[in-house]
Scaffold this motif. Sequence first.
Motif, PDB file in Angstrom:
ATOM      1  N   ARG A  85       0.829  -1.207   0.000  1.00 34.21           N
ATOM      2  CA  ARG A  85       0.000   0.000   0.000  1.00 34.21           C
ATOM      3  C   ARG A  85       0.869   1.264   0.000  1.00 34.21           C
ATOM      4  O   ARG A  85       0.556   2.243  -0.683  1.00 34.21           O
ATOM      5  N   TRP A  86       1.957   1.259   0.785  1.00 30.08           N
ATOM      6  CA  TRP A  86       2.855   2.418   0.779  1.00 30.08           C
ATOM      7  C   TRP A  86       3.481   2.593  -0.599  1.00 30.08           C
ATOM      8  O   TRP A  86       3.611   3.717  -1.095  1.00 30.08           O
ATOM      9  N   ALA A  87       3.860   1.487  -1.249  1.00 32.13           N
ATOM     10  CA  ALA A  87       4.471   1.573  -2.573  1.00 32.13           C
ATOM     11  C   ALA A  87       3.504   2.159  -3.594  1.00 32.13           C
ATOM     12  O   ALA A  87       3.897   2.975  -4.446  1.00 32.13           O
ATOM     13  N   ILE A 133       4.797  12.302  10.121  1.00 38.88           N
ATOM     14  CA  ILE A 133       3.955  12.065   8.956  1.00 38.88           C
ATOM     15  C   ILE A 133       4.643  11.171   7.914  1.00 38.88           C
ATOM     16  O   ILE A 133       5.742  11.460   7.448  1.00 38.88           O
ATOM     17  N   HIS A 134       3.980  10.089   7.578  1.00 39.92           N
ATOM     18  CA  HIS A 134       4.352   9.299   6.408  1.00 39.92           C
ATOM     19  C   HIS A 134       3.223   9.407   5.395  1.00 39.92           C
ATOM     20  O   HIS A 134       2.100   9.817   5.733  1.00 39.92           O
ATOM     21  N   ILE A 135       3.498   9.067   4.154  1.00 39.28           N
ATOM     22  CA  ILE A 135       2.548   9.423   3.091  1.00 39.28           C
ATOM     23  C   ILE A 135       1.218   8.668   3.189  1.00 39.28           C
ATOM     24  O   ILE A 135       0.209   9.154   2.664  1.00 39.28           O
ATOM     25  N   LEU A 136       1.178   7.531   3.868  1.00 38.80           N
ATOM     26  CA  LEU A 136      -0.110   6.848   4.029  1.00 38.80           C
ATOM     27  C   LEU A 136      -1.038   7.582   4.987  1.00 38.80           C
ATOM     28  O   LEU A 136      -2.212   7.216   5.114  1.00 38.80           O
ATOM     29  N   GLU A 137      -0.542   8.620   5.658  1.00 38.59           N
ATOM     30  CA  GLU A 137      -1.395   9.449   6.514  1.00 38.59           C
ATOM     31  C   GLU A 137      -1.990  10.628   5.759  1.00 38.59           C
ATOM     32  O   GLU A 137      -2.859  11.326   6.294  1.00 38.59           O
ATOM     33  N   LYS A 138      -1.545  10.864   4.534  1.00 42.16           N
ATOM     34  CA  LYS A 138      -2.091  11.983   3.760  1.00 42.16           C
ATOM     35  C   LYS A 138      -3.496  11.638   3.271  1.00 42.16           C
ATOM     36  O   LYS A 138      -3.746  10.503   2.850  1.00 42.16           O
ATOM     37  N   PRO A 139      -4.427  12.570   3.342  1.00 45.33           N
ATOM     38  CA  PRO A 139      -5.822  12.271   2.988  1.00 45.33           C
ATOM     39  C   PRO A 139      -5.986  11.686   1.591  1.00 45.33           C
ATOM     40  O   PRO A 139      -6.856  10.826   1.382  1.00 45.33           O
ATOM     41  N   GLN A 190       5.539   5.068  18.879  1.00 52.51           N
ATOM     42  CA  GLN A 190       6.906   4.740  18.488  1.00 52.51           C
ATOM     43  C   GLN A 190       6.948   4.226  17.045  1.00 52.51           C
ATOM     44  O   GLN A 190       7.835   4.607  16.270  1.00 52.51           O
ATOM     45  N   LEU A 191       5.990   3.374  16.701  1.00 50.40           N
ATOM     46  CA  LEU A 191       5.984   2.820  15.356  1.00 50.40           C
ATOM     47  C   LEU A 191       5.712   3.909  14.334  1.00 50.40           C
ATOM     48  O   LEU A 191       6.353   3.962  13.275  1.00 50.40           O
ATOM     49  N   ASN A 192       4.788   4.794  14.638  1.00 45.79           N
ATOM     50  CA  ASN A 192       4.513   5.914  13.729  1.00 45.79           C
ATOM     51  C   ASN A 192       5.760   6.764  13.528  1.00 45.79           C
ATOM     52  O   ASN A 192       6.060   7.199  12.405  1.00 45.79           O
ATOM     53  N   ASN A 193       6.494   6.984  14.582  1.00 47.02           N
ATOM     54  CA  ASN A 193       7.713   7.784  14.477  1.00 47.02           C
ATOM     55  C   ASN A 193       8.741   7.092  13.576  1.00 47.02           C
ATOM     56  O   ASN A 193       9.349   7.716  12.694  1.00 47.02           O
ATOM     57  N   PHE A 230      10.700   9.279   5.142  1.00 47.44           N
ATOM     58  CA  PHE A 230      11.447  10.473   4.735  1.00 47.44           C
ATOM     59  C   PHE A 230      12.787  10.109   4.103  1.00 47.44           C
ATOM     60  O   PHE A 230      13.223  10.718   3.124  1.00 47.44           O
ATOM     61  N   HIS A 231      13.456   9.112   4.660  1.00 48.77           N
ATOM     62  CA  HIS A 231      14.807   8.770   4.216  1.00 48.77           C
ATOM     63  C   HIS A 231      14.848   7.599   3.239  1.00 48.77           C
ATOM     64  O   HIS A 231      15.943   7.151   2.874  1.00 48.77           O
ATOM     65  N   ALA A 232      13.692   7.120   2.810  1.00 51.20           N
ATOM     66  CA  ALA A 232      13.661   5.958   1.916  1.00 51.20           C
ATOM     67  C   ALA A 232      14.506   6.211   0.667  1.00 51.20           C
ATOM     68  O   ALA A 232      14.407   7.277   0.053  1.00 51.20           O
ATOM     69  N   PRO A 233      15.340   5.249   0.268  1.00 49.90           N
ATOM     70  CA  PRO A 233      16.175   5.447  -0.928  1.00 49.90           C
ATOM     71  C   PRO A 233      15.315   5.395  -2.183  1.00 49.90           C
ATOM     72  O   PRO A 233      14.644   4.399  -2.446  1.00 49.90           O
ATOM     73  N   MET A 234      15.325   6.460  -2.964  1.00 48.64           N
ATOM     74  CA  MET A 234      14.507   6.525  -4.171  1.00 48.64           C
ATOM     75  C   MET A 234      15.259   5.885  -5.338  1.00 48.64           C
ATOM     76  O   MET A 234      15.827   6.542  -6.192  1.00 48.64           O
ATOM     77  N   THR A 235      15.279   4.573  -5.343  1.00 43.18           N
ATOM     78  CA  THR A 235      16.091   3.810  -6.285  1.00 43.18           C
ATOM     79  C   THR A 235      15.457   3.799  -7.680  1.00 43.18           C
ATOM     80  O   THR A 235      14.328   3.347  -7.854  1.00 43.18           O
ATOM     81  N   PRO A 236      16.174   4.270  -8.716  1.00 40.57           N
ATOM     82  CA  PRO A 236      15.627   4.350 -10.078  1.00 40.57           C
ATOM     83  C   PRO A 236      15.724   3.004 -10.804  1.00 40.57           C
ATOM     84  O   PRO A 236      16.769   2.646 -11.346  1.00 40.57           O
ATOM     85  N   VAL A 237      14.632   2.270 -10.829  1.00 39.24           N
ATOM     86  CA  VAL A 237      14.665   0.879 -11.256  1.00 39.24           C
ATOM     87  C   VAL A 237      15.111   0.704 -12.702  1.00 39.24           C
ATOM     88  O   VAL A 237      15.864  -0.229 -13.022  1.00 39.24           O
TER      89      VAL A 237
END
Length: 445
Positions: free
Chosen positions: A138-140, A228-234, A175-178, A185-192
């Motif tokens: 879902r995050w992907a 905030i992670h993107i799955l929290e965005k409306p 803690q998990l939300n944090n 925020f720091h996820a590596p944006m790997t160009p497949v």
Amino acid sequence: MMSEANYGVEIFALNARWEEFPDEVREHALMCSLDLLGALILGSYGRQFAIGERLAQSVGLNGNVPIIGSSNTYNLLGAAIAMGHSCNSFDIDDGHRQIQGHPGTSFIAGVMAAAVSQNVRYADYLSTLVVCYELTIRWALAMQEEYGYLHSTGAYGAFGTALGVGRLLGFDKRQLNNALSIADFHAPMTPVMRSVEHPSMNKDGVPFGALVGTMAVLETINGSTGKIHILEKPEYARHLDNLGKVWHILELYYKPYACCRWAHQPIKAVIDLMKEYSFRYTDVDKVMVYTFRSATRLSKIEPSNTDEAQYNIAWPVASALVYGDVGYQQVRDEALKDERVLDMMKRLSFVVDPVLESQFPEKRLAYVEICLKSGSCCKSRIYEAPGEPEDPDLNLGWIEDKFRRITKPMLKAESREEIIRLVTDSGSEIGMKDWVIKINAALKK
């Protein structure tokens, strides 16, 4: 942008229990567990794993956590780093069509390391796998929409790893939300597509996803804060509305061959044609492969290492013609000077078929035409790769047979069966540390 956490992700992750999952989901969790273990075992025989172990040792990450395929032990981060270098190194792990990558291998290194470090029950480990699949996918999906660019496995691996490690370490929802916010925020944006066109150990970026996700948990433990992670965005709430109702783990495909999924269709096609028409590779004059555009963009160079062999379309198809299979033996570094395969590569051509291209990525299709030196030609039907979620033969038995086949070069028959019994026993009360020790004993490396 929201400023307050709603904890929908975290509550689902922390409350999920093995006995509450539908039977079909539990079966797929066992399938994933055995399939990912097979990938870790194959990976432990590769050069990338040796590099991962050397890296963990060089920065002082020794500890008491055993890992698959090694006599060395590490701390949590060291174990995640080492196994992050093995789990995808032979490209034999599960995938998901819509995210165009490999969710299981994205988080297995950190999840395995955390499960062993805490010595949780096997059922707790299986439950964590289910949670990680559901929320990582879902995050992907949200991440692709957020950034408008296809990123590969390492990107969502950071989120999935933080999710699984935090759950297994007993985090509460805050803690998990944090940790998830830091990993997001720091996820590596790997160009497949760069790794598709220029194969290397960069591949799907799996080691860095494992590293960032595990570090996000450790940062949280030591006081770092995120928000905030993107799955929290409306705008992405719809991805969470069906949690516990729609199970993305049931949408996975599984890979019979040790190479990019986009090469699996012509591999199966040529193997079947050779059986149907009873010819050998020495009878082949030329082969035309008709497929979708992204598959034709895979490398066709003579590989100099295993990564160039796996992220290649010509080498695997040529290997299938010569050997009738594409596994560890066909893509390991020592196999890459095989003159029979190199000659067969020169007989291949790859063509974009507009009808097949129009169905990508929902379907990845191909057919082949083989002309023999005798002058006769044969043409295959259109193939999807084996192991797609719609494949009527796909079940736990299919995965067990795959495990037996891919681990045959390094495991005796009795060891393969011992491991299968251990992994498919969801009711076992064994702790995960002992589970790994038993598997390593069966490996007898």
